[in-house]
Each structure stands twice: as structure tokens, then as C-alpha cells.
Write a protein that holds these residues in place. Structure first.
Motif, PDB file in Angstrom:
ATOM      1  N   ALA A  37       4.367 -64.967 -17.410  1.00  0.00           N
ATOM      2  CA  ALA A  37       4.344 -64.218 -16.158  1.00  0.00           C
ATOM      3  C   ALA A  37       3.199 -64.689 -15.265  1.00  0.00           C
ATOM      4  N   GLN A  38       2.040 -64.918 -15.874  1.00  0.00           N
ATOM      5  CA  GLN A  38       0.900 -65.424 -15.105  1.00  0.00           C
ATOM      6  C   GLN A  38       1.188 -66.818 -14.558  1.00  0.00           C
ATOM      7  N   ALA A  81       3.649 -66.605 -11.571  1.00  0.00           N
ATOM      8  CA  ALA A  81       2.996 -66.098 -10.368  1.00  0.00           C
ATOM      9  C   ALA A  81       2.027 -67.122  -9.783  1.00  0.00           C
ATOM     10  N   GLY A  91       2.283 -69.017  -6.364  1.00  0.00           N
ATOM     11  CA  GLY A  91       1.179 -68.690  -5.472  1.00  0.00           C
ATOM     12  C   GLY A  91       0.491 -69.905  -4.877  1.00  0.00           C
ATOM     13  N   PRO A 109      -4.217 -59.350  -9.261  1.00  0.00           N
ATOM     14  CA  PRO A 109      -2.822 -59.581  -8.888  1.00  0.00           C
ATOM     15  C   PRO A 109      -1.988 -58.318  -8.752  1.00  0.00           C
ATOM     16  N   LEU A 133       0.007 -57.237  -5.393  1.00  0.00           N
ATOM     17  CA  LEU A 133       1.456 -57.011  -5.334  1.00  0.00           C
ATOM     18  C   LEU A 133       1.748 -55.587  -4.862  1.00  0.00           C
ATOM     19  N   GLY A 157      -2.260 -65.442  -7.704  1.00  0.00           N
ATOM     20  CA  GLY A 157      -1.316 -64.747  -8.564  1.00  0.00           C
ATOM     21  C   GLY A 157      -0.588 -63.637  -7.833  1.00  0.00           C
ATOM     22  N   ALA A 158      -1.329 -62.876  -7.021  1.00  0.00           N
ATOM     23  CA  ALA A 158      -0.709 -61.796  -6.252  1.00  0.00           C
ATOM     24  C   ALA A 158       0.255 -62.348  -5.213  1.00  0.00           C
ATOM     25  N   GLY A 168       1.814 -65.212  -5.306  1.00  0.00           N
ATOM     26  CA  GLY A 168       2.987 -65.760  -5.981  1.00  0.00           C
ATOM     27  C   GLY A 168       3.944 -64.679  -6.423  1.00  0.00           C
ATOM     28  N   ALA A 169       3.422 -63.595  -6.999  1.00  0.00           N
ATOM     29  CA  ALA A 169       4.283 -62.496  -7.422  1.00  0.00           C
ATOM     30  C   ALA A 169       5.008 -61.886  -6.223  1.00  0.00           C
ATOM     31  N   LEU A 220       7.745 -64.303  -5.045  1.00  0.00           N
ATOM     32  CA  LEU A 220       8.956 -64.289  -5.863  1.00  0.00           C
ATOM     33  C   LEU A 220       9.782 -63.033  -5.586  1.00  0.00           C
ATOM     34  N   GLY A 264       7.372 -71.652  -9.650  1.00  0.00           N
ATOM     35  CA  GLY A 264       7.398 -70.450 -10.478  1.00  0.00           C
ATOM     36  C   GLY A 264       8.178 -70.671 -11.761  1.00  0.00           C
TER      37      GLY A 264
END
Length: 384
Positions: free
Chosen positions: A166-167, A170, A174, A217, A221, A269-270, A272-273, A276, A313
Motif C-alpha cells: 500500500a505504501q 501510494a 505520488g 499520508p 488523504l 504518499g498522501a 499518491g493515495a 489513485l 502505483g
């Protein structure tokens, strides 16, 4: 013949068969056609193909590279895709044996198929279909969940567990979405977007980037989703100016000091999440509003295609953060060098980035473990 050799052999044969289906995906996905119906047929004469026409590699060679029924030439890419998939699957079975990595071995084979199909489509159309990339992220997370703990058994760098996948997903999305955000901002000469998306779009991703850098993150999000919810409640776009989010991120970055890496990881990371989530929302919205897809053909300039963001991703979900970063580095270097060659030979400046991401991912998968571990040891020696 040993069990390991049989495994590699059967993996190669499986790859040849999957490569044949990959050719179907490469042809049909960009055209919006079903990948199941109608059955395989010649795209020129529409004649249904028989079993003897579909034997990987051998059918193409036996027919002299032409359709059995209308004698139209068949692209040599068909056997090339089949051979590459067969060799790739055999290589995965050799380097990541299933008795050690379990479901992770099948996951890496699936990743190779996603990368090869995506690269071929990107070379043809300069697009990466959502039907390939977004389910690919989910598939990477599922395989990580099924294969969690394989790295401990192997005693090597291994494959990511669910949290690491998951990391990675993201962070991969990101990094490229940050390039998109800042590159597009520069292309617009630091003006605000003329056509901001509602209720969820780049403004929310930019907000996630800033908030994620400061608070992590999940908070980033959450801020993006809260902003989207406010747009829905207000039934209009509540602006989130980029001079505040992107400008604030740059200022915060300059002031981060020793927390620079943590700030970057949280922000990217935030973003990217949130990116997505945006990609999933846009995909579902487009599927419901196909007739309107060309309505805003002339939009704001972009620095990087959003398909590349989602493909990064996918790579992060399957390979984890360490291999992802190496894959991105290889992709950037290869893209720059080969792009210069293409510019010199053909005068063409527009190049698809998907194949370079795929090249970087394959390099990180098969040749990156030693380099990553060496860098980790050297970095650890520098720490107090």
C-alpha cells in the motif's frame, strides 16, 4: 529433470499461453472491445481462428506470418509478445521460486503481463487504459496480502507485505503526480487551473500533498476527501488555490530541515493515495458518461500523463518502496537517454513514458536486489 527445472519449464509454457491472450488485450482494450467475445478472429477478414491458428509462436511461423484465410500479413509483434512473456515467466520462476515465495511468484508473473501489455498499448496510442492500471493496483495489493511473510522465509529483500505494498502504490503514484502538479503549474506560468475538476481532482491532490507532508499520508488523504465532500455539499467548486497548496508545500520543504525525508514521504504518499482515488472516480464517471468524454478536449496543459501515475502505483504495489524507487530512477535515465536518441534520429519529442517505467520495474525486479541491499548497508553505516 529436477523439480525446480520442471517448474521453470511449465512457467515458460504458461507464459507463452498468457502471451497469446496478452495480444488480445493489446488489440482490444484501446478499442473498447470485450476481451472475451467474440472469439479470436482475423481483424482483416473477420474469420474465426481455429486451434491450429492460435498455437503461440509456432502458428505464426508455420503460416509464414500471414493469415491462413486472407493471407494478410500478421504483425511480428504477436510472437514477440508471446516469447517475451514465456521468457519472463520462466525468469520469475527461476529467480523467485514458488516453494519460497508462494503466491508472490504468480503475482510477479501477473506484473510482467501488465507491464508488457501496458507498454505495447502506450507505444501505439500514448495511453494506458484504466481497465489495466487501476485493477492492477488492486491485484498487487491482493497478491501482497496472499504472499505476506515470503520475504522472511527467503532471507532476502523479498516481496512486500500488504502494508508495504500500500505504501509502495501510494508513493509510486505520488512521485509522478507531484511531477504532474508542479510541471503543469510551471506550464501555466503559475496561474490557477482554468478547468478545475469537481468534486474531486487535482486541487484535492495538491491539498493532500501539503497536509500529508505536515501530518502524514492518512491525514492528507482525509483532507482531500473532506474537500471533495465540501464540493458535493455546496454543489459547486469550493476553490483550493494552488498558490496556497503547491506554494505552501515548496516553502514547507525548504523549512523541513532534518525532517525533509519524512515530510516528502508523507506528502508524496498522501498525494499518491488521493491521486489513485481520483483515478478510480474519473474512471467510474467516464464509464457512466461515455458520450461526454470529448466535451472538455481542450483543457489545462499537463506535464505527464495520468496513466503513468497509475502505472507507477501498480509497480509500487507489486514491488514495494525500495524496488519502486530504483525502477523510477532507471526509467528516468533510460527515458532521457533514449528520448535524446529519438529526438536526434526522428525529430520526435513526444515519447510514451510507460515503456520506460516497465523497463525500470523489470531491472529493479531481476537485477536490483544486490544494489538496494548494498545501498541500505552503506546508509546504515552512516547513521549514528
Amino acid at each position: 529433470m529436477t523439480l525446480g527445472a520442471l517448474t521453470v519449464l511449465f512457467a515458460g509454457l504458461l507464459g507463452l499461453l498468457v502471451g497469446s491472450f496478452s495480444n488480445v488485450l493489446i488489440w482490444r482494450l484501446p478499442r473498447g472491445e470485450s476481451v472475451a467475445f467474440p472469439p479470436s478472429h482475423c481483424p482483416n477478414c473477420d474469420h474465426r481462428l481455429g486451434v491450429l491458428d492460435l498455437v503461440p509462436v509456432l502458428s505464426w511461423a508455420a503460416l509464414g506470418g500471414k493469415c491462413r484465410y486472407c493471407r494478410t500479413p500478421i504483425s511480428p509483434r504477436y510472437p514477440v509478445v508471446e516469447l517475451l512473456t514465456g521468457l519472463g515467466y520462466a525468469g520469475v520462476a527461476l529467480a523467485f521460486p514458488p516453494e519460497v515465495y508462494g503466491a508472490g511468484t504468480l503475482g510477479l508473473m501477473a506484473l510482467l503481463t501488465l507491464l508488457l501489455v501496458g507498454s505495447a498499448i502506450d507505444l501505439d496510442t500514448y495511453t494506458l487504459p484504466d481497465e489495466l492500471t487501476l485493477p492492477g493496483v488492486g491485484l498487487g495489493l491482493l497478491f501482497a496480502l496472499a504472499g505476506a511473510g515470503a520475504q522472511a522465509q527467503a532471507g532476502r529483500l523479498g516481496l512486500p507485505d500488504f502494508a508495504q505494498a500500500a505504501q509502495g502504490a501510494a508513493l509510486g503514484a505520488g512521485v509522478l503526480i507531484a511531477v504532474n502538479l508542479f510541471g503543469s503549474w510551471v506550464l501555466r506560468r503559475f496561474r490557477e487551473r482554468r478547468f478545475p475538476e469537481r468534486p474531486l481532482g487535482y486541487q484535492q491532490v495538491s491539498l493532500a500533498l501539503l497536509v500529508g507532508g505536515w501530518f502524514g499520508p492518512l491525514w492528507g488523504l482525509g483532507a482531500a476527501l473532506a474537500s471533495a465532500g465540501l464540493n458535493v455539499a455546496a454543489r459547486r467548486l469550493v476553490p483550493v488555490p494552488e498558490w496556497l497548496t503547491l506554494g505552501g508545500f515548496l516553502i514547507s520543504l525548504a523549512l523541513a530541515g532534518p525532517d525533509l525525508l519524512a515530510f516528502l514521504r508523507g506528502g508524496l504518499g498522501a498525494a499518491g493515495a488521493a491521486g489513485l482515488v481520483c483515478g478510480l472516480y474519473w474512471w467510474l464517471y467516464w464509464r457512466r458518461h461515455r458520450a461526454e468524454e470529448a466535451e472538455d478536449a481542450e483543457g489545462d496543459p499537463v506535464a505527464m500523463g495520468f496513466g503513468d501515475v497509475k502505472l507507477a502505483g501498480v509497480i509500487g504495489a507489486f514491488l514495494g518502496t525500495e524496488r519502486l524507487l530504483l525502477a523510477l530512477a532507471v526509467a528516468v535515465v533510460a527515458g532521457a537517454l533514449l528520448g535524446l536518441v529519438q529526438k536526434a534520429l526522428k525529430g520526435e519529442s513526444r515519447i510514451p513514458f510507460g515503456p520506460y517505467l516497465a523497463l525500470g520495474a523489470v531491472a529493479a525486479l531481476f537485477a536490483g536486489e544486490g544494489l538496494i541491499l548494498d545501498l541500505a548497508r552503506q546508509w546504515g553505516a552512516l547513521l549514528p
